[in-house]
Enzyme design. Structure first.
Site, PDB file in Angstrom:
ATOM      1  N   SER A 151     -21.443  22.505  51.629  1.00 53.03           N
ATOM      2  CA  SER A 151     -20.417  23.265  52.347  1.00 53.03           C
ATOM      3  C   SER A 151     -20.840  24.681  52.697  1.00 53.03           C
ATOM      4  O   SER A 151     -20.125  25.361  53.434  1.00 53.03           O
ATOM      5  CB  SER A 151     -19.149  23.344  51.500  1.00 53.03           C
ATOM      6  N   HIS A 185      -5.627  18.592  52.251  1.00 56.36           N
ATOM      7  CA  HIS A 185      -5.221  19.988  52.338  1.00 56.36           C
ATOM      8  C   HIS A 185      -4.010  20.182  53.234  1.00 56.36           C
ATOM      9  O   HIS A 185      -3.591  21.296  53.476  1.00 56.36           O
ATOM     10  CB  HIS A 185      -6.367  20.852  52.882  1.00 56.36           C
ATOM     11  N   CYS A 241     -12.293  22.692  53.505  1.00 56.76           N
ATOM     12  CA  CYS A 241     -11.714  21.395  53.882  1.00 56.76           C
ATOM     13  C   CYS A 241     -12.734  20.573  54.665  1.00 56.76           C
ATOM     14  O   CYS A 241     -13.179  20.953  55.747  1.00 56.76           O
ATOM     15  CB  CYS A 241     -10.467  21.626  54.739  1.00 56.76           C
TER      16      CYS A 241
END
Lengths: 367, 645
Positions: B338, B383, B396
């Site tokens: 991420s 989310h 997310c």
């Protein structure tokens, strides 16, 4: 001697014993000197012994092949060699500022070495079926066969090999009966071209070599160092020499790499004028015997090729001994069968193999 | 003589060739061969004459020259430059050391001498073996080394009755020393003995007489600077070749001292923070590309490598599962996970695919149109509705699956290439890897199948084929901090002339800046990265910070879960745990440091990696170090392998 006479075993090897003995004498003496000049390094002597073994094997194998094979292959070997030379220009390895090697993965390989055989072979092939002495147009066509590889090799730059390849072609022309008039003209042209060659073609280090040759004291720590030390080595040897293993010049490292190109100096230091004369006589014996064999060849191809190969051998011996004794410029040619080193030894022995083949496969002349 | 023969009719030519007179040609050849034989004779006679001239007529002169031939050239080795950190802390210097040599020519009974020496100092079989091997290859009047690194004690014991062993000598030389031991070894590297392969590549003039050269790290990449230039001296020798007097000398030029941009205090903080993990921390100054710390754990002590590490120790280092010899900061390639999401967001903005406020509903998984395969979000329940800020802050996955699909792999590839992904950053350390930035073309060349939409989704969250080095991550986050102004990372700060002590600073090497359609896009993405620390996935490290941090967590999967499996750290073996990643820069207003942290199998980026980055940033920005700067370590004679902190 009846070359094709059957023996008790039903087969008689094609070889020339007098020539073989001469070659063995030179290489044997070379190994003895190498042990001393290489500072008693046995690895060096063993390595050279292996190479000599390989060289003699190749010679004996080639001697068994009938010369018409060589004649049929001449042009093909030449073309392959030419392609490889072009390949070197494109992808060759650069070593010490010169591009000479082709890396085949397993071995690094010098295509110019092939040309030392291919050029005399092709030149002999070309002139063998032309009327001799050669006529003008044949002369021009034939010269191209020599000039193209000569330029490619000189461009690498490898002056020594270019000299050998160019001379091998010139030897064929001379032996084919090139008229004295033309040779005179060529000499005149050459005299005119040399200044141009000097200015535009030669590399700095080559010019430096010639300049140093003319006045070695000029550059005693650089290029002249070799020649000065080499002359000291030879001169201090005197008539009888300092004795085997007693040379100081090579043992104290004044003579750099005294076991390769400068081995003649190390030899003369330890064996003196007597040894040097014996060695020169051995070389003369081998050359005379080879020229004799060339004159006895069955046809023009064999004569021209055998003669040219012999004279290349002479060129090596003369240029090297002349260079080491300060008579000629420093050109990187080894002393044949004497200097430590690989590729050119194999080429020279292959040349003698072809020579023996030409001599021992004579057919009785029928007209 | 018919000159026009080749142009004559074919039939005429053939007739002429048939008429080639073998007897006449043979006679012609014989004449020519005799001419050549005469020339050969003359030439060899000329050489013989030359020999007479040299060996008889000038024999006296050359004998004198030979006897007085006592001038030899000897190489003079330059002193290798020292290495310092940015504060002048000594990292590498040279120490006088002693080794034992034997000149065989002067030894009467070699075996007796060897056994006598064995009684006085420790001589291993390997030492004797190497001695015999070298001796076979060198002339008997040269010294052959028998034992290296004699201790003071051994020198004292030998010195007492060395006179009884002619030909045995104690020789001094300089040995490279790394006083801080393992600290910073992945930057410094080490010097080692030149091996035969290297010998063939090296300039014989410059390296004649040299035994050592830089093998890795700064020692390797700045070999030319550190080494100096070899000098020469003309020496007069006696008849045995032993030097008596120096006639003239061209002194060697000593190597330059090198100052690194590394701060050893920060390096120590980074290496200690990583202790217990395999991984790397890279900290750099985004304003100029200077590397401040480059830690890779585990480390190793370079000192044994200098004179040849023994085989057993080397095997332990080389075969260890943790691979201490691997410089993970430059050569470790990891899925960036991420941590690339801010750049994904920036790409989306720049290509106009999304804007700051466009939102996506995240149900906890993402399904490609027409497929049942669920690409899951790290958060099982999802989310809910997320915009860009929250997507970055909460990391997310579904938002970025969607964004990746909208961008398409070609545009992702193009955009990330600008940030040095998929290619080395060009840092001045050897061996850097480029990682892997997947593209359609790459997959076509390397895989059986072409590019799938699913591959794009994985790439969009830094998984799948995507691989990057910690250095690339630090570099890219530094570029974000500078709004696109980029510098080539480097460890060289300055060189210094050892004589005059004049320092030459190394100028920053600017890369072409990365320009976005709207300069505000950078702020948008940075705003998301601030929220990561202030209430987002890394909110714990934001607590109590005296400066503002912009960061991004990352968790890189080591193995793929089945469709309905649940990741449960407590049930997985350590080597299957996720890699923990964190990238950050601070302070937000005026960035002075950019950090990338990777802890292999560390679990989560927020729980494991982020606190390590905070420690490094605290140290740098608040001057919070465990110990005062270790500048005095340069004067201490011996420093334990792991430094003094």
């Amino acid at each position: 001697m009846e070359p094709n006479k059957r023996t008790l075993w039903g087969w008689r090897p094609h070889l020339d014993v007098p020539l073989l003995l001469g070659l063995l004498a030179i290489s044997g003496l070379g190994l003895v000197v190498l042990y001393s000049a290489g500072q008693r390094n046995l690895d060096l002597v063993l390595g050279q012994g292996m190479r000599l073994g390989l060289g003699f094997t190749i010679m004996l194998v080639l001697a068994q092949m009938p010369p018409h094979y060589f004649r049929a292959w001449s042009l093909w070997i030449y073309l392959v060699g030419l392609l490889l030379l072009l390949a070197v220009m494109v992808v060759g390895d650069v070593s010490k500022g010169a591009q000479r090697w082709l890396d085949l993965g397993v071995v690094r390989f010098q295509p110019s070495e092939i040309m030392k055989l291919a050029v005399p072979m092709t030149m002999a092939w070309f002139f063998a079926d032309k009327p001799l002495p050669p006529r003008w147009p044949h002369l021009l066509g034939g010269s191209l066969l020599t000039v193209i590889p000569f330029i490619l090799i000189a461009e690498q730059p490898d002056l020594g090999t270019a000299l050998v390849v160019g001379s091998s072609g010139a030897f064929v022309l001379f032996l084919a009966g090139l008229s004295w008039l033309i040779m005179g003209l060529l000499a005149g042209v050459l005299a005119a071209v040399i200044p141009l060659f000097w200015t535009f073609v030669m590399h700095d280090y080559q010019r430096q070599r010639v300049l140093t040759f003319l006045d070695p004291e000029n550059d005693p720590l650089g290029t002249g160092y070799h020649i000065i030390q080499s002359k000291i080595a030879i001169g201090s040897g005197g008539i009888y020499g300092k004795g085997w293993l007693n040379g100081t010049q090579s043992h104290l490292d004044f003579l750099p790499e005294g076991w390769t190109d400068f081995i003649f100096a190390a030899f003369s230091e330890e064996f003196g004028l007597v040894g040097g004369s014996v060695l020169l006589m051995l070389y003369f014996y081998v050359i005379a015997r080879s020229l004799h064999m060339a004159t006895r060849a069955a046809d023009t191809y064999g004569r021209l090729l055998a003669g040219s190969l012999t004279l290349i051998f002479f060129l090596y011996a003369f240029v090297n001994s002349g260079m080491v004794s300060g008579l000629l410029p420093v050109v990187g040619l080894p002393l044949p069968l004497f200097s430590y080193g690989g590729t050119s030894l194999v080429t020279i022995m292959a040349g003698f193999g072809i020579l023996m083949s030409i001599y021992s496969h004579r057919q009785p002349l029928t007209r | 003589m018919n000159l026009w023969l080749p142009f004559a009719k074919k039939s005429v030519q053939e007739r002429l060739i048939r008429e080639k007179d073998n007897t006449a040609e043979s006679a012609l050849f014989f004449r020519r061969a005799m001419v050549m034989l005469f020339l050969v004779f003359l030439s060899l006679l000329a050489v013989a004459g030359r020999l007479v001239y040299l060996q008889v007529l000038n024999h006296e002169r050359f004998t004198t020259l030979s006897e007085s031939n006592r001038v030899r050239l000897q190489p003079l080795l330059p002193t290798r430059g020292f290495i310092f950190d940015r504060n002048g802390v000594l990292l590498a210097d040279n120490l006088a050391s002693y080794h034992l040599e034997i000149v065989r020519e002067q030894v009467q009974d070699l075996e007796a001498t060897l056994s006598a020496l064995r009684a006085r100092i420790a001589l291993s079989d390997a030492d004797v073996e190497r001695f015999r091997k070298l001796a076979r290859r060198s002339p008997p009047y040269t010294g052959v080394p028998l034992r290296f690194r004699l201790t003071d004690d051994e020198i004292a014991r030998l010195a007492i009755d060395l006179y009884r062993f002619p030909g045995v000598e104690i020789k001094a030389d300089l040995t490279r020393r790394y006083p801080l031991g393992a600290r910073g070894v992945h930057v410094l590297g080490y010097v080692g003995r030149i091996d035969e392969n290297e010998l063939r590549r090296l300039d014989p003039g410059q390296y004649s007489g040299s035994t050592h050269m830089g093998k890795t790290g700064v020692e390797r990449s700045y070999e030319d600077v550190l080494r100096g230039r070899t000098g020469w001296q003309q020496v007069e020798t006696n008849a045995e070749g032993r030097p008596i007097r120096v006639l003239s000398r061209t002194p060697p030029t000593p190597g330059q001292h090198v100052y690194l941009s590394i701060d050893m205090r920060l390096q120590a903080v980074a290496e200690k923070a990583l202790e217990g993990y395999n991984g790397a921390i890279v900290a750099l100054d985004p304003r100029n590309g200077e590397i401040l710390a480059l830690a890779s754990q585990p480390t190793y002590d370079p000192n044994p490598f200098v004179n040849g590490i023994d085989f057993a120790s080397y095997r332990v280092l080389n075969t260890s599962k943790d691979r201490p010899l691997l410089n993970r900061a430059l050569r470790g390639v990891y899925p960036p996970g991420s941590t690339i999401k801010p750049l994904m967001a920036l790409a989306g903005l720049d290509y106009g695919v999304v804007n700051r406020y466009s939102g996506v509903f995240c149900p906890g998984f993402y399904r490609l149109p027409g497929s049942n395969h669920r690409f899951r979000d790290w958060k099982r329940g999802g989310h809910g509705s997320v915009g860009m800020d929250r997507a970055i802050a909460q990391s997310c996955d579904v938002y970025f699956y969607d964004l990746a699909l909208r961008l398409g792999i070609d545009r992702i590839y193009e955009f990330f290439s600008r940030f040095s992904f998929g290619q080395p950053t060009g840092i001045d350390l050897p061996g850097e890897k480029g990682g892997l930035l997947p593209s359609q073309e790459w997959k076509r060349r390397n895989h059986k199948y072409g590019w799938f939409a699913g591959d794009t989704l994985s790439a969009g969250i830094g998984q799948g084929y995507f691989l990057a080095t910690p250095l690339q991550l630090a570099h890219s986050v530094g570029v974000i901090a500078q709004h696109g102004i980029a510098f080539k990372p480097r460890v060289l700060l300055a060189t210094e002339d050892p004589g005059t002590r004049v320092r030459t600073p190394e100028p920053p090497r600017a890369l072409s800046p990365i320009v976005t359609k709207n300069p505000r896009f950078w702020d948008t993405v940075i705003a998301g990265m601030i929220q990561v620390v202030e209430g987002g996935t890394a909110h714990r490290i934001g607590i109590g910070a005296k400066y503002r941090i912009a960061g991004k967590t990352g968790t890189a999967q080591v193995f793929t879960l089945g469709q309905n499996e649940k990741y449960n750290a407590s049930r997985l073996a350590r080597h299957l745990l996720d890699h923990a990643l964190f990238v950050a820069f601070a302070p937000v207003e005026e960035p002075r440091i950019a950090v990338a942290v990777i802890a292999e199998h560390g679990g989560g980026g927020s729980s494991t990696a982020a606190p390590l980055a905070r420690k490094v940033m605290d140290a740098w920005l608040l001057n919070k170090y465990d110990a005062p700067p270790a500048a005095e370590s340069s004067s201490t004679a011996s420093v334990p392998a792991h430094g003094t902190e």
